[in-house]
Design an enzyme around this catalytic site. Structure first.
Site, PDB file in Angstrom:
ATOM      1  NE  ARG A  19      -3.546  -2.276   2.783  1.00  0.00           N
ATOM      2  CZ  ARG A  19      -3.261  -3.416   3.392  1.00  0.00           C
ATOM      3  NH1 ARG A  19      -2.065  -3.573   3.935  1.00  0.00           N
ATOM      4  NH2 ARG A  19      -4.146  -4.388   3.458  1.00  0.00           N
TER       5      ARG A  19
ATOM      6  CE  LYS B 261      -6.350  -0.610   4.587  1.00  0.00           C
ATOM      7  NZ  LYS B 261      -7.593  -0.762   3.784  1.00  0.00           N
TER       8      LYS B 261
ATOM      9  CG  HIS C 206      -5.143   0.592  -4.129  1.00  0.00           C
ATOM     10  ND1 HIS C 206      -4.534   0.309  -2.914  1.00  0.00           N
ATOM     11  CD2 HIS C 206      -6.214  -0.223  -4.205  1.00  0.00           C
ATOM     12  CE1 HIS C 206      -5.211  -0.633  -2.285  1.00  0.00           C
ATOM     13  NE2 HIS C 206      -6.237  -0.979  -3.048  1.00  0.00           N
TER      14      HIS C 206
ATOM     15  NE  ARG D 237      -2.935  -3.513  -1.514  1.00  0.00           N
ATOM     16  CZ  ARG D 237      -2.456  -4.325  -0.563  1.00  0.00           C
ATOM     17  NH1 ARG D 237      -1.156  -4.514  -0.462  1.00  0.00           N
ATOM     18  NH2 ARG D 237      -3.271  -4.962   0.266  1.00  0.00           N
TER      19      ARG D 237
ATOM     20  CG  HIS E 108      -6.105  -8.790   1.213  1.00  0.00           C
ATOM     21  ND1 HIS E 108      -6.340  -9.197  -0.086  1.00  0.00           N
ATOM     22  CD2 HIS E 108      -5.921  -7.442   1.152  1.00  0.00           C
ATOM     23  CE1 HIS E 108      -6.312  -8.148  -0.884  1.00  0.00           C
ATOM     24  NE2 HIS E 108      -6.052  -7.075  -0.153  1.00  0.00           N
TER      25      HIS E 108
ATOM     26  CE1 TYR F 277      -6.301  -7.088  -6.987  1.00  0.00           C
ATOM     27  CE2 TYR F 277      -6.475  -8.206  -4.887  1.00  0.00           C
ATOM     28  CZ  TYR F 277      -6.256  -7.061  -5.618  1.00  0.00           C
ATOM     29  OH  TYR F 277      -6.000  -5.878  -4.966  1.00  0.00           O
TER      30      TYR F 277
END
Length: 323
Positions: A157, A181, A260, A263, A286, A295
């Site tokens: 990110r 995150k 992004h 990414r 994730h 994806y």
């Protein structure tokens, strides 16, 4: 509460601040996430204020009117859903903290939204970006190449990239340790090209340090320091400018290229070349594999080809044709 002062003394600013403190302390929410919650809740408070209601004492019909207002204003379903998520979290907090004895957001339902596929770049587009980066002169060019290699090689990110600590490199600098995150940590292996680009950049890194000793101390902790940014490291906005200039130099549409999107390209290119979904999930950081599954649209053709080439019945049919 006045609509012009949704978070002031007569509003719910103190409750919103307490909620954000909780999200930071207990959930490890990032600065960007906290800013988004703040903006969403202040917008909801402002809308409630037009009817003389406050976040603290709003009832379910009041919140339903706010959701209807989102639709009437043409707000995207994804944005409305995000604001509803903020509302639900906020009232769960008020309930658990004893500010309310009910949760008026429980009956609310998010607007239906189609799940859009991520924008991606082809491998040729990425090659064009790296060719353009190779032509950038001086220390800034060396930094740009390192930034691009890390972003694409690691699927980072943009916040993770620009705020990389100088000590993020581990295991003889063949991996970087990323704190993503929610404070989740992951190790990301790097390509030889990325390692070479970083090594070249480190030789000129001091040119990006502030000349003032007081500022240099803070900036020296980061791989990509800034001479001017308050945070001590290169900002997201500055990197977006660098990428925009690079995109134009590569002859690509700036509207289709962002940090992004790179990414997304990292994930889709890995999957298209045979990586498994769980590995890509770990590399992206994730929390749930369902997030990574968006994806898998890139796998359709590869899976069809795999079935045709590897399935026993497909081979039997080919043998029959040959005979």
């Amino acid at each position: 509460m006045s609509p012009a002062d949704p978070g002031g003394r007569n509003g719910n600013g103190a409750l919103i601040a307490l909620f954000l403190d909780m999200m930071a302390a207990e959930r490890g929410a990032s600065v960007n996430t906290l800013d988004a919650y703040r903006r969403d809740l202040l917008d909801v408070a402002s809308r409630l204020g037009t009817g003389g209601r406050r976040l603290e004492n709003a009832a379910t019909p009041d919140l339903e009117s706010v959701l209807a207002g989102f639709a009437a204003d043409g707000l995207a379903a994804s944005t409305a859903a995000r604001r509803l998520s903020a509302i639900k979290r906020f009232y769960r907090f008020l309930l658990s903290d004893g500010v309310r004895d009910d949760n008026p957001a429980t009956p609310l339902r998010a607007p239906k939204q189609g799940r859009s596929l991520p924008k991606i770049l082809s491998e040729a587009d990425v090659d064009a970006l790296f060719d353009a980066a190779a032509g950038q002169p001086g220390a800034n060019g060396v930094r740009t190449r390192a930034l691009m290699e890390l972003l694409y090689a690691g699927g980072l990110r943009v916040t993770e990239l620009v705020s990389l600590p100088l000590g993020a490199f581990v295991r003889a600098e063949r991996c970087i340790q990323i704190t993503g995150k929610g404070g989740r940590e992951r190790l990301v292996p790097l390509t030889e090209a990325a390692l070479d680009a970083v090594a070249a950049y480190k030789a000129v890194r001091e040119t990006h340090l502030p000349s003032e000793k007081g500022k240099a101390g803070k900036a020296s902790r980061f791989l990509f320091p800034s001479r001017t940014a308050k945070g001590g490291h290169l900002t997201r906005e500055r990197f977006a400018q660098v990428l925009g200039e690079l995109t134009l130099a590569a002859g690509l549409d700036p509207d289709k290229v962002s940090p992004h999107v790179l990414r997304h390209a990292f994930a889709t290119h890995l999957l298209a070349r045979g990586a498994d979904l769980r590995s890509v999930q770990m590399l992206l950081g994730h929390a749930d594999v369902s997030t990574t599954q968006i994806y898998t649209h890139v796998l359709d053709e590869r899976l069809k080809s795999l079935v045709q080439s590897a399935h026993p019945l497909a081979r039997r049919a080919d043998d029959g044709d040959a005979g």
